[in-house]
Design a protein around this motif. Structure first.
Motif, PDB file in Angstrom:
ATOM      1  N   GLU A  45     -78.959  65.663  20.969  1.00  0.00           N
ATOM      2  CA  GLU A  45     -80.046  66.785  20.474  1.00  0.00           C
ATOM      3  C   GLU A  45     -78.900  68.134  20.263  1.00  0.00           C
ATOM      4  O   GLU A  45     -77.731  67.952  20.741  1.00  0.00           O
ATOM      5  CB  GLU A  45     -81.063  67.015  21.380  1.00  0.00           C
ATOM      6  N   GLU A 101     -82.070  54.420  20.054  1.00  0.00           N
ATOM      7  CA  GLU A 101     -83.635  54.527  20.442  1.00  0.00           C
ATOM      8  C   GLU A 101     -84.251  53.186  19.719  1.00  0.00           C
ATOM      9  O   GLU A 101     -83.788  52.448  18.902  1.00  0.00           O
ATOM     10  CB  GLU A 101     -84.272  55.674  19.640  1.00  0.00           C
ATOM     11  N   ARG A 132     -85.440  56.675  14.472  1.00  0.00           N
ATOM     12  CA  ARG A 132     -84.068  55.934  13.906  1.00  0.00           C
ATOM     13  C   ARG A 132     -83.169  56.308  15.205  1.00  0.00           C
ATOM     14  O   ARG A 132     -83.016  57.065  15.938  1.00  0.00           O
ATOM     15  CB  ARG A 132     -83.478  56.520  12.654  1.00  0.00           C
ATOM     16  N   ASN A 184     -83.017  73.091  13.955  1.00  0.00           N
ATOM     17  CA  ASN A 184     -83.559  73.910  14.939  1.00  0.00           C
ATOM     18  C   ASN A 184     -83.445  75.146  14.982  1.00  0.00           C
ATOM     19  O   ASN A 184     -82.804  75.662  14.143  1.00  0.00           O
ATOM     20  CB  ASN A 184     -82.455  73.400  16.145  1.00  0.00           C
ATOM     21  N   LEU A 190     -88.128  66.458  28.080  1.00  0.00           N
ATOM     22  CA  LEU A 190     -86.722  67.018  28.389  1.00  0.00           C
ATOM     23  C   LEU A 190     -86.847  67.828  29.671  1.00  0.00           C
ATOM     24  O   LEU A 190     -87.812  68.688  29.705  1.00  0.00           O
ATOM     25  CB  LEU A 190     -86.116  67.835  27.224  1.00  0.00           C
ATOM     26  N   GLY A 219     -90.974  69.437  18.168  1.00  0.00           N
ATOM     27  CA  GLY A 219     -91.275  69.771  19.457  1.00  0.00           C
ATOM     28  C   GLY A 219     -90.450  70.932  20.002  1.00  0.00           C
ATOM     29  O   GLY A 219     -89.328  70.867  19.486  1.00  0.00           O
ATOM     30  N   GLY A 220     -90.759  71.587  20.797  1.00  0.00           N
ATOM     31  CA  GLY A 220     -90.124  72.682  21.450  1.00  0.00           C
ATOM     32  C   GLY A 220     -90.464  73.254  22.628  1.00  0.00           C
ATOM     33  O   GLY A 220     -91.734  72.906  23.152  1.00  0.00           O
ATOM     34  N   TYR A 244     -86.946  77.431  27.590  1.00  0.00           N
ATOM     35  CA  TYR A 244     -85.923  76.844  28.698  1.00  0.00           C
ATOM     36  C   TYR A 244     -85.190  77.942  29.135  1.00  0.00           C
ATOM     37  O   TYR A 244     -84.074  78.228  28.879  1.00  0.00           O
ATOM     38  CB  TYR A 244     -85.298  75.884  27.917  1.00  0.00           C
ATOM     39  N   PHE A 278     -86.803  69.919  14.959  1.00  0.00           N
ATOM     40  CA  PHE A 278     -87.768  69.255  13.944  1.00  0.00           C
ATOM     41  C   PHE A 278     -86.759  68.336  13.077  1.00  0.00           C
ATOM     42  O   PHE A 278     -85.820  68.538  12.450  1.00  0.00           O
ATOM     43  CB  PHE A 278     -88.257  70.479  12.981  1.00  0.00           C
ATOM     44  N   GLY A 279     -87.255  67.029  13.160  1.00  0.00           N
ATOM     45  CA  GLY A 279     -86.705  65.894  12.605  1.00  0.00           C
ATOM     46  C   GLY A 279     -86.812  65.495  11.115  1.00  0.00           C
ATOM     47  O   GLY A 279     -87.882  66.019  10.426  1.00  0.00           O
ATOM     48  N   ALA A 301     -87.000  62.601   9.742  1.00  0.00           N
ATOM     49  CA  ALA A 301     -87.378  61.422   9.416  1.00  0.00           C
ATOM     50  C   ALA A 301     -89.074  61.463   9.327  1.00  0.00           C
ATOM     51  O   ALA A 301     -89.853  60.547   8.598  1.00  0.00           O
ATOM     52  CB  ALA A 301     -87.054  60.444  10.348  1.00  0.00           C
TER      53      ALA A 301
END
Ligand code: HAM
Length: 490
Positions: free
Chosen positions: A148, A180, A187, A194, A338, A360-361, A364, A383-384, A386
């Motif tokens: 990440e 994974e 993947r 990000n 996380l 997701g986010g 933090y 944000f991926g 895939a």
């Protein structure tokens, strides 16, 4: 015309043959030279040479002990090649990531794909730790391929220290690696977009991030009937744990256990919480709170005085001001996997429930101090590349991205290859893209290629025209053709 070409072919064929024989004799090693013994000798000679060259940091080539074998032409499991058509889609996606980031005033950053392993080791038992691609380099340092981008970003913020004025609004698009289990849209290698805001403690920052993701969705044709955000705050759990006097240091661990609630049987979750030191009474209360799906109900249970309810109410009203209420809903079961999140957390899913999380986010605020820096409030999302492509496929929204070269330039005579190069240079200098035909080819072939690359114009360089300082132009969509002076070619 065909006559010219057949005569050109007559002259060119022997030329090509002699070229290919030159290149083969240059690069191919006769089979008898490649005996295993010779290869070993070659490898050890090379390796000795590289050792003599001092410390390069690069690994020396492995000793070759066997006959050369055919290699597997597929990329390693879970990774991808990007042939031109996939690369066009990737570029389109990344262009939209970058354009949205620009619209929101964010600056682009990047970090190395290879980082120190310690950056990713947290004690809370996250899944991401078991998925790390990690190894020891030649200097005996433990390193890892980043799973990440957030820890690298935190490292860079600490490194920059007070030299950068807050708030920082940074975005990145980078490759991440996680060993994974492969499912649709998951993947072993993926790219993440990000966006992070560093230095803003208010939930105005989270609202801005959610609004940027929605802007992206709208740009690519995804609507609120296709996807939705589930939003909560880790402060909800924190307030429950505080009621039961559960120590703060267990917080990250509890969140990681609860994040698995949809993947594991409830008994396993309860047992894990118990083993972490949570009383049965607290577990029951946690589970009750996690099932809440409305802010009013949450307020009834937690009261209106706490930060959790206040933050969430403010966030929902800000999102309403952006005009995006239909995109988001409160869902206390969202905690994220996380350990570093401290406040608002969110995930976005397809409404049909067919795919894993699209992005997701969350907030933090204490990640920097875990790396020895001063804490600065921060939030962001990943944000991926895939899952979104799977969703676009599912909805029939994949863009048509054909190769497009504006001009195809072709010499009608071998002697005019230099003239055709001049034409290509002139057009390229004017910002026009040109596919220059590099060999002598029949016109039929040239037309076929023009269609494949979706060229708009065919520029023909012929002897008679060239002597007059002109070229022939054919507009491929209409069939219109004319001659034009070189200096009038636009
Ligand atoms: P994450 O939820 O682990 O968060 O990943 C963010 C997104 O990356 C996921 O929603 C998904 O789109 C994509 N993704 C993750 N793993 C894979 C995979 N194996 N294959 C394909 N796509 C994947 C983070 O990584 C946080 N660092 C995000 C963040 C940034 N939080 C604050 N700032």
């Amino acid at each position: 015309m065909p006559a010219i070409h057949s005569s050109l072919n007559f002259y060119l064929k022997p030329l090509f043959l002699s070229h290919s024989s030159i290149s083969f004799s240059k690069f191919a090693i006769p089979k008898q030279v490649l005996s295993p013994r010779n290869l070993c000798a070659l490898a050890s000679a090379e390796s000795a040479a590289s050792h003599n060259g001092g410390r390069s940091g690069a690994l020396s080539p492995p000793t070759v002990t066997e006959e050369l074998q055919r290699i597997d032409v597929n990329p390693p499991k879970g990774t991808r090649d990007f042939p031109p058509e996939d690369m066009r889609l990737r570029n389109w996606l990344f262009h939209n990531f970058r354009e949205v980031s620009r619209l929101f005033g964010f600056e682009e950053v990047d970090f190395p794909v290879l980082e120190s392993e310690a950056l990713f080791i947290r004690k809370a038992g996250e899944e991401i730790r078991d998925q790390l691609y990690c190894f020891e380099d030649r200097g005996n340092r433990r390193v890892a391929l980043r799973p990440e981008l957030t820890p690298s970003l935190a490292r860079l913020v600490i490194q920059k220290g007070k030299s950068v004025p807050l708030p920082l609004k940074w975005f990145a698009v980078g490759q991440c690696w996680r060993y994974e289990r492969m499912t649709r849209g998951r993947r072993r290698e993926h790219y993440q977009w990000n966006m992070d805001i560093i230095g803003v403690p208010e939930v105005t920052a989270e609202a801005e991030l959610i609004s940027s993701i929605i802007t992206f969705f709208k740009r690519i044709g995804i609507s609120e009937s296709d996807v939705g955000f589930r939003v909560s705050s880790r402060k909800v759990l924190q307030e429950v744990l505080r009621c039961y006097s559960i120590p703060e240091n267990l917080f990250g661990k509890v969140c990681i256990i609860i994040d698995k609630i949809e993947k594991l049987p409830l008994d396993v979750i309860k047992n894990d919480l118990k083993s972490a030191g949570i009383s049965e009474e607290a577990i029951e209360e946690l589970l009750r709170v996690l099932s809440i799906k409305s802010l009013t109900e949450l307020e009834e249970i937690l009261g209106g005085a706490g930060e959790a309810v206040a933050d969430l109410k403010l966030l929902f009203s800000l999102v309403e001001n952006f005009g995006y209420s239909d995109w988001i809903q409160f869902d206390a079961s969202v905690v994220r996997g996380l350990a570093y999140y401290t406040g608002i957390v969110f995930e976005c899913f397809d409404r049909d429930g067919k795919l894993r999380a699209i992005c997701g986010g969350g907030r933090y605020d204490r990640l920097l101090s875990t790396f020895g820096g001063d804490d600065i409030p921060a939030c962001g999302f990943g944000f991926g590349d895939a899952v979104i492509v799977e969703l676009l496929k599912e909805k029939g929204l994949l863009p048509e991205l054909d190769l497009q070269v504006e001009n195809i330039v072709c010499a009608l005579d071998h002697n005019l290859q230099g003239a055709a190069a001049t034409v290509a240079t002139i057009l390229r200098g004017k910002g026009q893209s040109v596919d220059l035909v590099l060999e002598s080819k029949p016109l039929k072939w040239v037309f076929k290629r023009a269609a494949r690359i979706n060229a708009q114009r065919l520029i023909l360089v012929g002897n008679t025209e060239w002597q007059k300082g002109m070229v022939g132009v054919k507009i491929l969509s209409s069939g219109e053709q004319y001659e034009i002076k070189l200096d009038e070619l636009e």
